[in-house]
Write a protein that holds these residues in place. Structure first.
Motif, PDB file in Angstrom:
ATOM      1  N   CYS A 264       0.858  -1.191   0.000  1.00 19.31           N
ATOM      2  CA  CYS A 264       0.000   0.000   0.000  1.00 19.31           C
ATOM      3  C   CYS A 264       0.894   1.241   0.000  1.00 19.31           C
ATOM      4  O   CYS A 264       2.028   1.216   0.492  1.00 19.31           O
ATOM      5  CB  CYS A 264      -0.898   0.042   1.230  1.00 19.31           C
ATOM      6  N   THR A 265       0.334   2.326  -0.498  1.00 25.48           N
ATOM      7  CA  THR A 265       1.090   3.573  -0.639  1.00 25.48           C
ATOM      8  C   THR A 265       1.875   3.921   0.627  1.00 25.48           C
ATOM      9  O   THR A 265       3.047   4.285   0.580  1.00 25.48           O
ATOM     10  CB  THR A 265       0.113   4.738  -0.930  1.00 25.48           C
ATOM     11  N   GLN A 266       1.189   3.839   1.771  1.00 20.43           N
ATOM     12  CA  GLN A 266       1.765   4.344   3.019  1.00 20.43           C
ATOM     13  C   GLN A 266       3.061   3.639   3.409  1.00 20.43           C
ATOM     14  O   GLN A 266       3.912   4.241   4.051  1.00 20.43           O
ATOM     15  CB  GLN A 266       0.743   4.278   4.165  1.00 20.43           C
ATOM     16  N   TYR A 267       3.224   2.362   3.005  1.00 20.22           N
ATOM     17  CA  TYR A 267       4.423   1.642   3.440  1.00 20.22           C
ATOM     18  C   TYR A 267       5.694   2.161   2.767  1.00 20.22           C
ATOM     19  O   TYR A 267       6.801   1.890   3.230  1.00 20.22           O
ATOM     20  CB  TYR A 267       4.259   0.132   3.221  1.00 20.22           C
ATOM     21  N   PHE A 268       5.552   2.927   1.691  1.00 19.36           N
ATOM     22  CA  PHE A 268       6.724   3.527   1.050  1.00 19.36           C
ATOM     23  C   PHE A 268       7.170   4.814   1.749  1.00 19.36           C
ATOM     24  O   PHE A 268       8.268   5.306   1.499  1.00 19.36           O
ATOM     25  CB  PHE A 268       6.417   3.896  -0.410  1.00 19.36           C
ATOM     26  N   ALA A 311       0.789  -5.264  -7.043  1.00 19.53           N
ATOM     27  CA  ALA A 311      -0.243  -4.229  -6.975  1.00 19.53           C
ATOM     28  C   ALA A 311       0.046  -3.293  -5.807  1.00 19.53           C
ATOM     29  O   ALA A 311       0.684  -3.685  -4.826  1.00 19.53           O
ATOM     30  CB  ALA A 311      -1.628  -4.848  -6.799  1.00 19.53           C
ATOM     31  N   ILE A 312      -0.426  -2.055  -5.952  1.00 20.52           N
ATOM     32  CA  ILE A 312      -0.378  -1.090  -4.844  1.00 20.52           C
ATOM     33  C   ILE A 312      -1.808  -0.618  -4.598  1.00 20.52           C
ATOM     34  O   ILE A 312      -2.456  -0.083  -5.500  1.00 20.52           O
ATOM     35  CB  ILE A 312       0.523   0.121  -5.171  1.00 20.52           C
ATOM     36  N   SER A 313      -2.289  -0.851  -3.389  1.00 18.00           N
ATOM     37  CA  SER A 313      -3.633  -0.419  -2.995  1.00 18.00           C
ATOM     38  C   SER A 313      -3.483   0.686  -1.953  1.00 18.00           C
ATOM     39  O   SER A 313      -2.374   1.153  -1.670  1.00 18.00           O
ATOM     40  CB  SER A 313      -4.408  -1.590  -2.397  1.00 18.00           C
ATOM     41  N   THR A 314      -4.622   1.091  -1.386  1.00 13.28           N
ATOM     42  CA  THR A 314      -4.527   2.094  -0.314  1.00 13.28           C
ATOM     43  C   THR A 314      -4.856   1.525   1.059  1.00 13.28           C
ATOM     44  O   THR A 314      -4.460   2.096   2.064  1.00 13.28           O
ATOM     45  CB  THR A 314      -5.487   3.276  -0.563  1.00 13.28           C
ATOM     46  N   ASP A 315      -5.642   0.433   1.126  1.00 16.27           N
ATOM     47  CA  ASP A 315      -6.188  -0.014   2.413  1.00 16.27           C
ATOM     48  C   ASP A 315      -6.840   1.167   3.135  1.00 16.27           C
ATOM     49  O   ASP A 315      -6.677   1.350   4.340  1.00 16.27           O
ATOM     50  CB  ASP A 315      -5.103  -0.670   3.280  1.00 16.27           C
ATOM     51  N   HIS A 316      -7.567   1.965   2.361  1.00 10.25           N
ATOM     52  CA  HIS A 316      -8.231   3.152   2.942  1.00 10.25           C
ATOM     53  C   HIS A 316      -9.216   2.690   4.010  1.00 10.25           C
ATOM     54  O   HIS A 316     -10.179   1.992   3.732  1.00 10.25           O
ATOM     55  CB  HIS A 316      -8.962   3.917   1.844  1.00 10.25           C
ATOM     56  N   CYS A 317      -8.942   3.073   5.225  1.00 12.03           N
ATOM     57  CA  CYS A 317      -9.702   2.605   6.390  1.00 12.03           C
ATOM     58  C   CYS A 317      -9.605   3.739   7.409  1.00 12.03           C
ATOM     59  O   CYS A 317      -8.837   3.704   8.359  1.00 12.03           O
ATOM     60  CB  CYS A 317      -9.059   1.316   6.907  1.00 12.03           C
ATOM     61  N   ILE A 342      -7.135   6.944   0.099  1.00 11.06           N
ATOM     62  CA  ILE A 342      -7.756   6.597  -1.185  1.00 11.06           C
ATOM     63  C   ILE A 342      -7.543   7.684  -2.237  1.00 11.06           C
ATOM     64  O   ILE A 342      -7.558   7.409  -3.429  1.00 11.06           O
ATOM     65  CB  ILE A 342      -9.269   6.311  -0.971  1.00 11.06           C
ATOM     66  N   GLU A 343      -7.298   8.923  -1.795  1.00  7.88           N
ATOM     67  CA  GLU A 343      -7.206  10.048  -2.738  1.00  7.88           C
ATOM     68  C   GLU A 343      -5.800  10.282  -3.285  1.00  7.88           C
ATOM     69  O   GLU A 343      -5.636  10.889  -4.337  1.00  7.88           O
ATOM     70  CB  GLU A 343      -7.706  11.332  -2.042  1.00  7.88           C
ATOM     71  N   ASN A 344      -4.783   9.829  -2.580  1.00 11.75           N
ATOM     72  CA  ASN A 344      -3.419  10.277  -2.878  1.00 11.75           C
ATOM     73  C   ASN A 344      -2.505   9.209  -3.478  1.00 11.75           C
ATOM     74  O   ASN A 344      -1.319   9.459  -3.682  1.00 11.75           O
ATOM     75  CB  ASN A 344      -2.779  10.839  -1.605  1.00 11.75           C
ATOM     76  N   ARG A 345      -3.046   8.041  -3.792  1.00 13.05           N
ATOM     77  CA  ARG A 345      -2.207   6.950  -4.284  1.00 13.05           C
ATOM     78  C   ARG A 345      -1.514   7.310  -5.602  1.00 13.05           C
ATOM     79  O   ARG A 345      -0.294   7.189  -5.728  1.00 13.05           O
ATOM     80  CB  ARG A 345      -3.077   5.700  -4.450  1.00 13.05           C
ATOM     81  N   LEU A 346      -2.282   7.768  -6.571  1.00 11.00           N
ATOM     82  CA  LEU A 346      -1.693   8.064  -7.882  1.00 11.00           C
ATOM     83  C   LEU A 346      -0.686   9.218  -7.789  1.00 11.00           C
ATOM     84  O   LEU A 346       0.421   9.140  -8.347  1.00 11.00           O
ATOM     85  CB  LEU A 346      -2.818   8.389  -8.873  1.00 11.00           C
ATOM     86  N   GLN A 347      -1.038  10.276  -7.069  1.00 12.00           N
ATOM     87  CA  GLN A 347      -0.116  11.416  -6.916  1.00 12.00           C
ATOM     88  C   GLN A 347       1.204  10.972  -6.280  1.00 12.00           C
ATOM     89  O   GLN A 347       2.284  11.339  -6.743  1.00 12.00           O
ATOM     90  CB  GLN A 347      -0.733  12.481  -5.997  1.00 12.00           C
ATOM     91  N   MET A 348       1.101  10.209  -5.203  1.00  7.43           N
ATOM     92  CA  MET A 348       2.307   9.835  -4.454  1.00  7.43           C
ATOM     93  C   MET A 348       3.183   8.849  -5.239  1.00  7.43           C
ATOM     94  O   MET A 348       4.408   8.988  -5.282  1.00  7.43           O
ATOM     95  CB  MET A 348       1.914   9.222  -3.093  1.00  7.43           C
ATOM     96  N   ILE A 349       2.541   7.858  -5.856  1.00  7.55           N
ATOM     97  CA  ILE A 349       3.330   6.854  -6.584  1.00  7.55           C
ATOM     98  C   ILE A 349       3.909   7.469  -7.862  1.00  7.55           C
ATOM     99  O   ILE A 349       5.039   7.154  -8.266  1.00  7.55           O
ATOM    100  CB  ILE A 349       2.477   5.598  -6.882  1.00  7.55           C
ATOM    101  N   HIS A 350       3.154   8.359  -8.481  1.00  8.33           N
ATOM    102  CA  HIS A 350       3.709   9.043  -9.661  1.00  8.33           C
ATOM    103  C   HIS A 350       4.910   9.895  -9.274  1.00  8.33           C
ATOM    104  O   HIS A 350       5.987   9.793  -9.862  1.00  8.33           O
ATOM    105  CB  HIS A 350       2.635   9.912 -10.332  1.00  8.33           C
TER     106      HIS A 350
END
Ligand SMILES: [Zn+2]
Length: 464
Positions: A264-268, A311-317, A342-350
């Protein structure tokens, strides 16, 4: 309604070329150079990327958990998703103890139906197979488009299942064409460590991480892999956070086993030290598995680059910091586990993944859209840009500067994991099945436009 997207750089998992994309109704009907076609709406995409709508395979909207309910319902969660370029997600429908799967799914449909802004599918989270007929009912779900079974190997006394339940579910999956998903942590060992820490008076948020060491994730990941192999079921390990869990996945994939991993995004970006922030701010980062030592961030970048993770998900919770996370003041084990994103995955990974040289633009699309769509029975309707695909499209401005903040995000949650982070590159226009959802930083569609998607069985394609 027809839409012509002119002159953008069309990027899929496989391709990268400048073209026009023509949409009639809900689908892409033509892609070509300099298309001379009249359309109801023309979007100038020169200098921008034209990407498939992102697919988030891991979200928890309006989910009861830890004595409260996640703060984002379908309306706020999906609005947040849409602004972030996500046009389809697969949410976890959690079976209550003793509840039939039909009743659980009816509960989740009731939360969403008629209110949706983006498309949704459901994984079923199996928590209890003790009722007569439960296994037989589970076996009927793939024919209804619920083609993934999730099991929690942690959260003892709540969502956790024993190995018998895990294994029996794997056997059903092998027979019915479902994909098994596991939250892989050793819940029994963690429970011992949590109780001991509390008995010793350790109550601060950092103990959330200290009582869930990476080996407990590695052990459960390997156990699930071995059992799935015995059962003959395909396996997807959610929210992989550390080397100890990447390793058994990599070994299984090397052998050619049907095993995939997600991070998930946050682990990076968030490491264990965030949990030590004073004045209970550490509670913002209490999600599970916990933020790990920073060294794992390089491990994860390498793993998504070389396809050990797919895959990279968000686990938005999302839980409010004030009023929900504070349930755990004085006892870290009572902090509701989960974080927003859930909103920032594409911005952050890009910005950090592609911009940082870790992955290519094509690989970004693969990790955020194509692979989730393929693994969860949404492809090729979702996850790519092709003639016949749903016109779920993100027109992404690679030069748009955004400062991420809770003050401007669209979730109801009162904090953002990436508060103050400046990224270059953000969605400009977002379309769902040919309908414009977001344009000029405004929501221009109304809830009700999103649909439930009955997904294809594992390994099959989603037709019409
Ligand atoms: Zn989750």
């Amino acid at each position: 309604m027809s839409v012509l997207i002119k002159g953008g750089r069309v990027v899929t998992a496989a391709d990268d070329y400048v073209a026009d994309v023509f949409i009639e109704g809900e689908r892409i009907t033509l892609i070509g150079e300099s298309l001379d076609i009249a359309a109801d709406k023309v979007i100038d995409a020169r200098g921008k990327y034209v990407l498939p709508g992102c697919v988030d395979p891991h979200t928890h909207l309006e989910m009861p958990f830890g004595g409260t309910v996640t703060i984002d319902d379908v309306e706020s969660g999906q609005t947040s998703a849409a602004f972030g370029g996500t046009t389809c997600h697969v949410d976890f429908c959690i079976q209550g103890k003793g509840q039939t799967f039909a009743d659980a799914l009816a509960d989740w449909h009731a939360k969403a139906d008629g209110k949706q802004l983006i498309d949704i599918g459901y994984h079923i989270a199996v928590t209890d197979l003790s009722a007569p007929g439960a296994l037989e009912e589970l076996a009927t779900l793939p024919d209804q488009g619920v083609t993934s079974y999730k099991l929690f190997m942690a959260y003892k006394g709540a969502l956790m299942v024993d190995d018998e339940t895990l294994f029996r579910t794997m056997e059903v999956a092998a027979a019915t064409g479902a994909l098994v998903m596991v939250h892989a942590e050793n819940g029994d060992a963690i429970d011992v460590l949590v109780q001991r820490a509390l008995a010793e008076g350790h109550t601060d948020p950092i103990y959330h991480a200290l009582t869930r060491p990476p080996e407990t994730e590695g052990e459960a990941t390997n156990r699930a892999i071995q059992l799935a192999h015995v059962a003959g079921a395909p396996l997807y390990v959610v929210h992989v956070s550390c080397q100890e869990s990447v390793e058994p996945i990599a070994i299984a994939r090397e052998k050619g086993w049907d095993v995939w991993g997600e991070t998930c995004t946050q682990y990076f970006f968030i490491d264990q030290t965030f949990l030590e922030r004073p004045n209970f701010e550490g509670a913002k980062y209490v999600y599970t598995p916990p933020p790990r030592d920073k060294a794992n961030q390089d491990v994860l970048w390498a793993a998504v680059r070389n396809d050990e993770l797919s895959a990279i998900s968000t686990d938005h919770c999302a839980f409010l910091w004030q009023g929900q996370k504070t349930l755990g003041e004085g006892d870290f084990s009572k902090i509701p586990n989960g974080g927003p994103g859930i909103e920032n995955r594409l911005q952050m990974i890009h910005h950090f993944g592609v911009g940082g040289g870790h992955i290519s633009l094509n690989r970004m699309v693969e990790l955020l859209a194509t692979n989730p769509a393929k693994l969860f029975g949404l492809y090729p309707r979702k996850g790519t840009l092709a003639v016949g695909s749903d016109a779920d499209v993100v027109i992404f401005d690679p030069n748009k500067k955004v400062t991420i903040s809770a003050a401007t995000h669209h979730s109801k949650v009162d904090y953002n994991l990436y508060e103050g982070t400046e990224v270059v590159g953000s969605p400009d226009v977002v379309l769902l099945r040919g309908n414009v959802l977001v344009e000029n930083d405004e929501l221009v569609a109304s809830p009700g436009i999103g649909q439930y998607v009955a997904r294809a069985k594992f390994g099959e394609q989603l037709g019409r």
